[in-house]
Every structure is written in structure tokens, then in C-alpha cells.
Design an enzyme around this catalytic site. Structure first.
Site, PDB file in Angstrom:
ATOM      1  CD  GLU A   1       8.645   6.488   0.882  1.00 49.22           C
ATOM      2  OE1 GLU A   1       9.368   5.675   0.275  1.00 49.22           O
ATOM      3  OE2 GLU A   1       8.462   7.654   0.488  1.00 49.22           O
ATOM      4  CG  ASP A   2       2.079   6.923   4.014  1.00 49.43           C
ATOM      5  OD1 ASP A   2       2.543   8.080   3.908  1.00 49.43           O
ATOM      6  OD2 ASP A   2       0.935   6.705   4.428  1.00 49.43           O
ATOM      7  CB  SER A   3       3.061   2.790   8.200  1.00 46.62           C
ATOM      8  OG  SER A   3       4.079   1.887   7.823  1.00 46.62           O
TER       9      SER A   3
ATOM     10  CE1 TYR B   1      -3.810  -2.250   0.348  1.00 45.02           C
ATOM     11  CE2 TYR B   1      -2.542  -3.307   2.079  1.00 45.02           C
ATOM     12  CZ  TYR B   1      -3.604  -3.312   1.203  1.00 45.02           C
ATOM     13  OH  TYR B   1      -4.454  -4.372   1.178  1.00 45.02           O
TER      14      TYR B   1
ATOM     15  CE1 TYR C   1       6.208  -4.742   3.525  1.00 46.30           C
ATOM     16  CE2 TYR C   1       8.138  -4.050   4.782  1.00 46.30           C
ATOM     17  CZ  TYR C   1       7.148  -3.775   3.843  1.00 46.30           C
ATOM     18  OH  TYR C   1       7.089  -2.538   3.243  1.00 46.30           O
TER      19      TYR C   1
ATOM     20  CD  GLN D   1      -3.307   7.414   3.653  1.00 45.67           C
ATOM     21  OE1 GLN D   1      -3.971   8.280   3.101  1.00 45.67           O
ATOM     22  NE2 GLN D   1      -2.173   6.992   3.130  1.00 45.67           N
TER      23      GLN D   1
ATOM     24  CG  ASP E   1       4.066   1.851  -4.740  1.00 41.26           C
ATOM     25  OD1 ASP E   1       5.209   2.291  -4.813  1.00 41.26           O
ATOM     26  OD2 ASP E   1       3.799   0.641  -4.620  1.00 41.26           O
TER      27      ASP E   1
ATOM     28  NE  ARG F   1       3.630  -3.204   5.155  1.00 39.85           N
ATOM     29  CZ  ARG F   1       2.794  -4.153   4.769  1.00 39.85           C
ATOM     30  NH1 ARG F   1       2.730  -5.290   5.449  1.00 39.85           N
ATOM     31  NH2 ARG F   1       2.044  -3.991   3.695  1.00 39.85           N
TER      32      ARG F   1
HETATM   33  O1  TRH Z   1       2.385  -1.292   2.403  1.00 44.47           O
HETATM   34  P1  TRH Z   1       3.819  -0.990   2.535  1.00 44.47           P
HETATM   35  O2  TRH Z   1       4.670  -2.127   2.810  1.00 44.47           O
HETATM   36  O3  TRH Z   1       4.329  -0.257   1.247  1.00 44.47           O
HETATM   37  C1  TRH Z   1       5.549  -0.526   0.654  1.00 44.47           C
HETATM   38  C2  TRH Z   1       6.559   0.508   0.899  1.00 44.47           C
HETATM   39  O4  TRH Z   1       6.096   1.788   0.579  1.00 44.47           O
HETATM   40  C3  TRH Z   1       7.805   0.205   0.122  1.00 44.47           C
HETATM   41  O5  TRH Z   1       8.757   1.205   0.307  1.00 44.47           O
HETATM   42  C4  TRH Z   1       7.435   0.104  -1.317  1.00 44.47           C
HETATM   43  O6  TRH Z   1       8.543  -0.166  -2.072  1.00 44.47           O
HETATM   44  C5  TRH Z   1       6.391  -0.961  -1.467  1.00 44.47           C
HETATM   45  O7  TRH Z   1       5.273  -0.630  -0.702  1.00 44.47           O
HETATM   46  C6  TRH Z   1       5.973  -1.119  -2.887  1.00 44.47           C
HETATM   47  O8  TRH Z   1       4.024   0.040   3.746  1.00 44.47           O
HETATM   48  P2  TRH Z   1       3.710   1.597   3.852  1.00 44.47           P
HETATM   49  O9  TRH Z   1       4.602   2.387   2.978  1.00 44.47           O
HETATM   50  O10 TRH Z   1       3.718   1.907   5.266  1.00 44.47           O
HETATM   51  O11 TRH Z   1       2.237   1.775   3.301  1.00 44.47           O
HETATM   52  C7  TRH Z   1       1.134   1.307   4.016  1.00 44.47           C
HETATM   53  C8  TRH Z   1      -0.045   2.257   3.851  1.00 44.47           C
HETATM   54  O12 TRH Z   1      -1.211   1.665   4.400  1.00 44.47           O
HETATM   55  C9  TRH Z   1       0.155   3.578   4.589  1.00 44.47           C
HETATM   56  O13 TRH Z   1      -0.401   4.631   3.830  1.00 44.47           O
HETATM   57  C10 TRH Z   1      -0.662   3.394   5.863  1.00 44.47           C
HETATM   58  C11 TRH Z   1      -1.784   2.544   5.345  1.00 44.47           C
HETATM   59  N1  TRH Z   1      -2.518   1.752   6.346  1.00 44.47           N
HETATM   60  C12 TRH Z   1      -3.843   2.029   6.537  1.00 44.47           C
HETATM   61  O14 TRH Z   1      -4.393   2.974   5.933  1.00 44.47           O
HETATM   62  N2  TRH Z   1      -4.546   1.270   7.424  1.00 44.47           N
HETATM   63  C13 TRH Z   1      -3.995   0.262   8.123  1.00 44.47           C
HETATM   64  O15 TRH Z   1      -4.685  -0.399   8.935  1.00 44.47           O
HETATM   65  C14 TRH Z   1      -2.591   0.008   7.927  1.00 44.47           C
HETATM   66  C15 TRH Z   1      -1.941  -1.092   8.706  1.00 44.47           C
HETATM   67  C16 TRH Z   1      -1.894   0.757   7.017  1.00 44.47           C
END
Ligand code: TRH
Length: 376
Positions: A272-274, A18, A192, A254, A20, A270
């Protein structure tokens, strides 16, 4: 500063997970809400957006959400008229016909590639650099932790929203056992599937004080069930084992996820965004970084830690690094957990100082606005 609203196209290809869409959706919303820009977001998998923003309809070709014009990225994009600024997120490739149309404009748009976040030193030197492509210049916009980078996404009203937030009321909606809240350590858990989860849950079960772990739906849920010896766990389940109470949450919208981070005493995040959002919460964070070939992610992790632990006493800095590396290298978490738990009050103060340092910098959306104004 340029004041007339500019038109922006943001292109997002959902690689996996999620992150990107999480980053691009946040940026799109902020450009509209805080800078009055006209934003079109092209996403190849609108279903991923619907996870973060339940009002999104994954079946629509086009819809307006939070003031953002959201388009399914398919053949339509080839025909689209290029606007003033084009953001290609994370090196997703723009349609060739669209790039040709950009180049054919009397005044071609500002073309930016939004890069992945890294705390490494080289980012400062590369941020903003142009690269000639298709008769145009593409600029590399690197988010980062220092003033010479593109900064981090952070809404202007974030701290005020956090200060006025009703933690108990929010946690009640999530079925969190409030009676235990005063004595318990409240932890959010997002990582992860290769994290050493079983050992962490084992450490919490024999902890000296209660731990309430909040686990949003995802790949960790069946692993937690296995580790705790139950056939399955479902959203809404509350399971107690020794000092540990595990609450399985739905995957939250979000903005609610932000509130989850604000509510906890420790956040496991984990990608980037979280990870960025945990910088803005009051509690210390533990980062599960996205795994890369040749362990490149470990350099990135260490680069972040070099900055994050700076100012901590040597012993605590070493502890934070060891625990973070353990979490990322599938090492048993039981050895270090008691020490980490005892250090949390110090780490919380440290995190607050770290956050204050970041808050003193311009946020990424504002930096993009400046970049555009300067380019004009
Ligand atoms: O989902 P991710 O593992 O995304 C990853 C990374 O961005 C990584 O760098 C990239 O290369 C890959 O994707 C393709 O983790 P991230 O970045 O934290 O994104 C999760 C999103 O989900 C973030 O916007 C928060 C959101 N989220 C919710 O909205 N509700 C939830 O309950 C949770 C757990 C997360």
C-alpha cells in the site's frame, strides 16, 4: 475549519511487512507537521518503525520522534486517557478497557477505522459510514483515488521537495554507477518473494540498452542472487550481467525511499504505502499487490488498472494490464518486457497526467481534518 490543536491516538498493529507502520507513521507525522495536531502513535512492534525511521529506539516504552509521541502498544494503552480522535488502523482491535473509557467520556472521541486502500467503486459508498459499537459510533475512513473517498496521503510540500531534489547527489550516496546513468534505464525494485523476478532479470540481461536495477535489502535479494547465479548478494554489491547492472541497496529510511522513487524511470512497488508513494513520482509504476484469499487482490488490481490506464490508447492500455497481471500471476516477464520498454516514454507522459489528476484532489490528512471538523 477547526483550528485549536486536537489530540489524536493512532493505533497500529504490525501484521506483517512494513505497510501498517508505513502508513500510520506517515499520517502521524503529517498531522503534526502540517496541521499542528498532538499525536500519540501506539505501535505494538516499535522495531518495525526503526526500519523506516532509524532514530527510533525499539527498546523504549515511549519516545518523541518528529513531534509524534510514540508509545509501545502494550498494557499501558489500557490505562491511557482517550483524546479527541481515535484512529484504529486497519481494523486492529482496540483494548476493551480503552474503548470502555472512550464510551464513559462526557463527550466521547471521534472513533475512526482507517481502512486499506482500494480503487474499487464500492469504496465511495462506504467511506465515512458509521457503525454502532460498544455504545459508540465507529466511522469507516476509506482512502481512495476519487474525490468521494478519503483520498491518499500526500504532504503539501511534496512536489516542491521533488523539484528541488538533487538526483545525482542522492544516487551517488547509494553507490549507483553514475557514468552509465545517461544511457541506462534506472529501475527500483520492491516486491513480494513470489514475483517472477528471475524472468524479469533475464529480460533485462538481454535488453537493447543498459538497465540499472536498484534493489533494497529484503527477501528479493537472495532470489536475485540465485537467478543471477551467485552464491549470495549483500548490501553494496554491484553485479553486472549483460545489459543489467544490479545494485543492492540497504533498506532505506522512509524519506530516502521516496527519493529513490523520484530518481527512477520505472518503479516496482508493492502493498500500500510504496504503491501510493509511486503515484507521486514522475515515473510509471508496476504494482505487486498484497495477495489475498480467493484472488480478491486481482479484483483490486483490476479496479486500480481500470482507473490508471484510462486515457491510454487501447493497445498500450492492454499492454499495461497484461504486464501488471503477469507480474502478479507469476507469468514469465520476458515476453512483454521489450514492448513495455518501448512504450515507457508514452507511459511516462500518461503517468504525469494521472498524477496531476490525483494532485487536484485533497490529501487524506486534510480530509481527516475536515472529517473531524464536520463531526464536531
Ligand atoms: O511492506 P508492505 O508489503 O506492506 C504491506 C501492505 O501494506 C499490505 O497492504 C498490508 O496488508 C501488509 O503490509 C500487512 O508494502 P508497503 O505498504 O509498500 O510498505 C512498505 C513500507 O516500507 C513503505 O512505507 C515504504 C517503506 N520502505 C522504506 O522505508 N525503505 C525501503 O527501502 C523500502 C523498500 C520500503
Amino acid at each position: 475549519m477547526h483550528t485549536a490543536p486536537a489530540r489524536w491516538d493512532i493505533f497500529c498493529a504490525v501484521v506483517d511487512n512494513y505497510g501498517d507502520i508505513g502508513v500510520t507513521w506517515r499520517l502521524a507525522r503529517q498531522l503534526v507537521a502540517e496541521h499542528g495536531q498532538q499525536v500519540r502513535l501506539w505501535v505494538d512492534e516499535p522495531a518495525a518503525l526503526a526500519h523506516l525511521w532509524p532514530a527510533a529506539n525499539p527498546h523504549l516504552e515511549q519516545q518523541v520522534l518528529a513531534g509524534v509521541d510514540v508509545w509501545r502498544w502494550d498494557a499501558q494503552a489500557e490505562q491511557a486517557e482517550p483524546p479527541d480522535v481515535v484512529i484504529e488502523a486497519f481494523a486492529c482491535e482496540l483494548p476493551a478497557a480503552y474503548v470502555a473509557r472512550m464510551a464513559a467520556q462526557p463527550r466521547p472521541p471521534l472513533w475512526l477505522n482507517l481502512e486499506y486502500l482500494s480503487a474499487e467503486d464500492w469504496v465511495e459508498g462506504c467511506h465515512g459510514l458509521p457503525s454502532p459499537q460498544a455504545g459508540l459510533k465507529k466511522h469507516f475512513f476509506f482512502p481512495g483515488f476519487t474525490a468521494k473517498t478519503g483520498g491518499l496521503l500526500r504532504e503539501q510540500g511534496l512536489m516542491a521537495a521533488q523539484a528541488g531534489f538533487d538526483r545525482r547527489a542522492f544516487l551517488q550516496t547509494l553507490n549507483v554507477p553514475l557514468a552509465q546513468l545517461e544511457q541506462a534505464l534506472l529501475v527500483s525494485l520492491f516486491a513480494y518473494a513470489d514475483a517472477p523476478l528471475a524472468s524479469l532479470l533475464a529480460a533485462w540481461q538481454v535488453d537493447s540498452a543498459p538497465v540499472i536495477a536498484l534493489l533494497p535489502a529484503g527477501r528479493l535479494v537472495p532470489l536475485a542472487a540465485q537467478a543471477l547465479g551467485v552464491e549470495q548478494l549483500a548490501v553494496g554489491d554491484v553485479l553486472t550481467r549483460g545489459a543489467l547492472t544490479l545494485v543492492v541497496l540497504p533498506f532505506l529510511p522512509q524519506d530516502d525511499y521516496d527519493q529513490l522513487l523520484w530518481s527512477c524511470d520505472l518503479n516496482f512497488v508493492r502493498g500500500e504505502d510504496s504503491f501510493v508513494r509511486a503515484q507521486w513520482a514522475a515515473a510509471p509504476l508496476l504494482w505487486h499487490i498484497y495477495r489475498q484469499a480467493d484472488d480478491a487482490h486481482l479484483d483490486k488490481l483490476n479496479a486500480f488498472l481500470d482507473r490508471y490506464v484510462s486515457g491510454l490508447a487501447a493497445e498500450q492500455a492492454a499492454l499495461v494490464r497484461q504486464v501488471q497481471l503477469a507480474w502478479n500471476q507469476q507469468t514469465d516477464m520476458r515476453q512483454r518486457w521489450p514492448e513495455l520498454r518501448n512504450s515507457l516514454p508514452v507511459l511516462q507522459k500518461h503517468h504525469a497526467a494521472w498524477r496531476a489528476g490525483l494532485m487536484a484532489q485533497e490529501d487524506a490528512a486534510l480530509k481527516l481534518m475536515h472529517f473531524y471538523a464536520t463531526w464536531l
